[in-house]
Design a protein around this motif. Sequence first.
Motif, PDB file in Angstrom:
ATOM      1  N   HIS A 263       0.840  -1.199   0.000  1.00 10.08           N
ATOM      2  CA  HIS A 263       0.000   0.000   0.000  1.00 10.08           C
ATOM      3  C   HIS A 263       0.875   1.248   0.000  1.00 10.08           C
ATOM      4  O   HIS A 263       0.601   2.215  -0.725  1.00 10.08           O
ATOM      5  CB  HIS A 263      -0.942   0.004   1.215  1.00 10.08           C
ATOM      6  CG  HIS A 263      -1.780   1.235   1.306  1.00 10.08           C
ATOM      7  ND1 HIS A 263      -2.793   1.510   0.420  1.00 10.08           N
ATOM      8  CD2 HIS A 263      -1.726   2.282   2.168  1.00 10.08           C
ATOM      9  CE1 HIS A 263      -3.334   2.672   0.736  1.00 10.08           C
ATOM     10  NE2 HIS A 263      -2.710   3.155   1.793  1.00 10.08           N
TER      11      HIS A 263
ATOM     12  N   THR B 240       1.156   4.127  -2.826  1.00 13.07           N
ATOM     13  CA  THR B 240       0.994   5.535  -2.454  1.00 13.07           C
ATOM     14  C   THR B 240       2.192   6.338  -2.968  1.00 13.07           C
ATOM     15  O   THR B 240       2.030   7.446  -3.476  1.00 13.07           O
ATOM     16  CB  THR B 240       0.870   5.680  -0.923  1.00 13.07           C
ATOM     17  OG1 THR B 240      -0.206   4.861  -0.473  1.00 13.07           O
ATOM     18  CG2 THR B 240       0.621   7.113  -0.522  1.00 13.07           C
TER      19      THR B 240
ATOM     20  N   GLU C  91      -6.242   4.181   4.573  1.00 10.07           N
ATOM     21  CA  GLU C  91      -6.648   5.256   3.675  1.00 10.07           C
ATOM     22  C   GLU C  91      -6.137   6.625   4.135  1.00 10.07           C
ATOM     23  O   GLU C  91      -6.178   7.592   3.388  1.00 10.07           O
ATOM     24  CB  GLU C  91      -8.176   5.287   3.488  1.00 10.07           C
ATOM     25  CG  GLU C  91      -8.984   5.552   4.728  1.00 10.07           C
ATOM     26  CD  GLU C  91      -9.261   4.298   5.571  1.00 10.07           C
ATOM     27  OE1 GLU C  91      -9.856   4.452   6.636  1.00 10.07           O
ATOM     28  OE2 GLU C  91      -8.880   3.190   5.158  1.00 10.07           O
TER      29      GLU C  91
END
Length: 191
Positions: free
Chosen positions: A34, A38, A82
């Motif tokens: 993740h 990003t 998130e």
Amino acid sequence: MPVIAPMPAARPAQLPSQRGGAEETVAAGTTVDHLTETYRAHYRSLLGLAALLLDDTASCEDVVQEAFIRVHSARNRVREPEKTLAYLRQTVVNLSRSALRRRILGLKLLSKPMPDMASAEEGAYDRLERDALIKAMKGLQRRQREVLVLRYFADMTEAQVAETLGVSLGSVKAYGSRGIAALRVVMEAQT
């Protein structure tokens, strides 16, 4: 000729958090995958944010890289993946502020140049003048030279010079004025 056996194919190295699967979260935190995504998606926007706060590209790149390193190190504490981008943005802002503070402090601690610092040419000219003055001083009478050196180079008052040399105040004034007149004649002759 000997036959060389081919090397076995190397297995790709896996990061410790990838061993259980690419989607596994580490202690309910952000995964390395993740964070990598990003990085790929938001590196340029974070670089732009740093550029708005800082003035040179190298510092901006350093700040953004350091932000990713810090968020990567603290990824176990990120409870909501998130929000990784928000953490990165805040880290970029904080690191930019710190970089600016360090620059300001560094500028305050730099030694300030002398405002009246002479150039090399002026320094050479001053040295020539000083050498000519020393030569002219050597041509004066002993008492005149002593009075001028104590009065103007040692920065003594006329009374202090009189006491130091053991002469009267009037003698100090007379030797001083005659010595200056003699120096003026010699120095003007040299120009």
